[in-house]
Scaffold this motif. Structure first.
Motif, mmCIF file in Angstrom:
data_model
loop_
_atom_site.group_PDB
_atom_site.id
_atom_site.type_symbol
_atom_site.label_atom_id
_atom_site.label_comp_id
_atom_site.label_asym_id
_atom_site.label_seq_id
_atom_site.Cartn_x
_atom_site.Cartn_y
_atom_site.Cartn_z
ATOM 1 N N PHE A 1 -0.763 14.818 -5.792
ATOM 2 C CA PHE A 1 0.361 14.785 -4.860
ATOM 3 C C PHE A 1 1.683 14.651 -5.603
ATOM 4 O O PHE A 1 1.820 13.838 -6.524
ATOM 5 C CB PHE A 1 0.215 13.628 -3.878
ATOM 6 N N ALA B 1 5.489 13.901 -4.614
ATOM 7 C CA ALA B 1 6.381 13.474 -3.534
ATOM 8 C C ALA B 1 7.707 14.219 -3.560
ATOM 9 O O ALA B 1 8.331 14.420 -2.508
ATOM 10 C CB ALA B 1 6.618 11.969 -3.617
ATOM 11 N N TRP C 1 7.573 14.658 4.777
ATOM 12 C CA TRP C 1 6.857 14.215 3.575
ATOM 13 C C TRP C 1 5.928 13.054 3.898
ATOM 14 O O TRP C 1 4.909 12.869 3.232
ATOM 15 C CB TRP C 1 7.825 13.848 2.452
ATOM 16 N N HIS C 2 6.277 12.263 4.944
ATOM 17 C CA HIS C 2 5.390 11.173 5.362
ATOM 18 C C HIS C 2 4.032 11.728 5.779
ATOM 19 O O HIS C 2 2.981 11.210 5.367
ATOM 20 C CB HIS C 2 6.000 10.409 6.551
ATOM 21 N N LEU D 1 2.114 12.973 2.855
ATOM 22 C CA LEU D 1 1.518 11.879 2.091
ATOM 23 C C LEU D 1 0.267 11.347 2.787
ATOM 24 O O LEU D 1 -0.751 11.075 2.136
ATOM 25 C CB LEU D 1 2.543 10.761 1.901
ATOM 26 N N GLU D 2 0.325 11.216 4.103
ATOM 27 C CA GLU D 2 -0.840 10.707 4.829
ATOM 28 C C GLU D 2 -2.026 11.655 4.703
ATOM 29 O O GLU D 2 -3.173 11.219 4.565
ATOM 30 C CB GLU D 2 -0.486 10.487 6.302
ATOM 31 N N MET E 1 -6.406 11.595 -2.336
ATOM 32 C CA MET E 1 -5.465 11.675 -3.442
ATOM 33 C C MET E 1 -6.133 11.249 -4.748
ATOM 34 O O MET E 1 -6.786 10.210 -4.814
ATOM 35 C CB MET E 1 -4.224 10.824 -3.201
ATOM 36 N N LEU F 1 -0.856 11.384 -8.958
ATOM 37 C CA LEU F 1 0.493 11.422 -8.399
ATOM 38 C C LEU F 1 1.475 11.881 -9.470
ATOM 39 O O LEU F 1 1.452 11.374 -10.595
ATOM 40 C CB LEU F 1 0.901 10.032 -7.908
ATOM 41 N N VAL G 1 7.226 5.484 -0.940
ATOM 42 C CA VAL G 1 6.026 6.166 -1.435
ATOM 43 C C VAL G 1 5.112 5.171 -2.146
ATOM 44 O O VAL G 1 3.904 5.094 -1.874
ATOM 45 C CB VAL G 1 6.404 7.324 -2.374
ATOM 46 N N LEU H 1 1.288 3.788 -1.250
ATOM 47 C CA LEU H 1 0.169 3.935 -2.180
ATOM 48 C C LEU H 1 -0.486 2.588 -2.462
ATOM 49 O O LEU H 1 -1.715 2.492 -2.557
ATOM 50 C CB LEU H 1 0.658 4.559 -3.487
#
Length: 298
Positions: free
Chosen positions: A193, A195, A207-208, A211-212, A218, A221, A252, A256
């Protein structure tokens, strides 16, 4: 073998990703592209002195390990880095064809060296002369390639992380990647991922959701920062020092930490700078503070 049969036979074992234990922290890694002029010994020395836990080693044309020399050179690079107390939790490749000899050679050697993760190369959408993009055809093509990568990764006991790169790249919308990999073995393919690229594609909030989606699986990063800038009448991404751009890195990292993510966190320094190694060191200090604030100091 058609695509449906291929996917059925290569995805029989569907696993849910195990969460990290509560005390786990991610490994802070240097993307070795940004120390490309350093040999293995100097790369190890610089990475250790700066404070990194490990190195994301480039295994691609022009990288620290050339694909045609992976069998001989990757063990040497890993041995030197590990002798300095560094991990090599991932390698970055340019591989896009699971049938290519260099793909099997790279994954076989990485697996033998117990490197947990690897990043494949990129797939891009092609635009016709009339400006038409055949999205369905491209996604079907990439799905088969990722199925092959997942199968090879399973054979060699390693895990692929598909990187979300903004622009005309397949996977720029993270949900496209989820549709491509959701039926594949979660132990052997997931998300790398990014960001910053998710923010470029998703603006203020999407982007939320990206990310989910990525948190379902994942693996790694990428850490970098940017802002939008108008140049000669056109808006473009301007890479910048970490913490000075648009990416909401505190949010972010907090998310995580809540998810107990403990995979490699790799620093990228994509902006122009007269002293790249100093920029790496400066951005590392920012990255470490972000992780410490979210996870607690080690």
């Amino acid at each position: 073998m058609n695509r449906r049969t291929f996917l059925t036979t290569t995805t029989a074992a569907l696993h849910l990703d195990a969460q990290a234990p509560p005390s786990a922290r991610p490994s802070l890694c240097l993307f070795s592209k940004h120390a490309g002029k350093l040999d293995y010994k100097d790369l190890a020395k610089f990475s250790k002195q700066t404070g990194f836990d490990g190195v994301d080693l480039t295994v691609r044309p022009g990288g620290h390990v050339l694909p045609e020399k992976v069998t001989d050179d990757l063990p040497v690079a890993v041995a030197i880095l590990e002798s300095s107390g560094l991990k090599v939790p991932m390698i970055t490749t340019g591989l896009t064809n699971p049938k290519a000899p260099e793909t099997s050679a790279t994954l076989r050697k990485a697996g033998e060296l117990k490197i947990p993760f690897w990043k494949p190369g990129y797939f891009r959408y092609e635009t016709s002369r009339e400006g038409v993009v055949d999205i369905d055809r491209k996604l079907a093509e990439v799905q088969i390639a990722l199925g092959g990568f997942a199968l090879l990764s399973r054979i060699h006991n390693i895990c692929a992380g598909f990187h979300n790169h903004s622009g005309s790249y397949v996977g720029a919308p993270v949900w496209d990647t989820w549709n491509l990999i959701s039926l594949l073995d979660a132990n052997h393919i997931g998300f790398y991922f990014d960001a910053a690229h998710a923010t470029a594609e998703g603006g203020e909030w999407t982007w939320h959701s990206s990310l989910e989606i990525a948190l379902k699986r994942m693996k790694m990063l990428a850490v970098k920062d940017f802002y939008w800038e108008k140049d000669k009448g056109k808006w473009k991404m301007r890479w910048c020092p970490l913490g000075q751009g648009m990416v909401d890195w505190p949010k972010v990292m907090s998310r995580l930490a809540l998810a107990k993510f403990n995979g490699p966190v790799t620093l990228h320094v994509e902006y122009e700078t007269p002293n790249e190694l100093k920029a790496v060191a400066d951005d590392f200090a920012v990255m470490k503070k972000l992780v410490d604030d979210a996870y607690g100091k080690a």
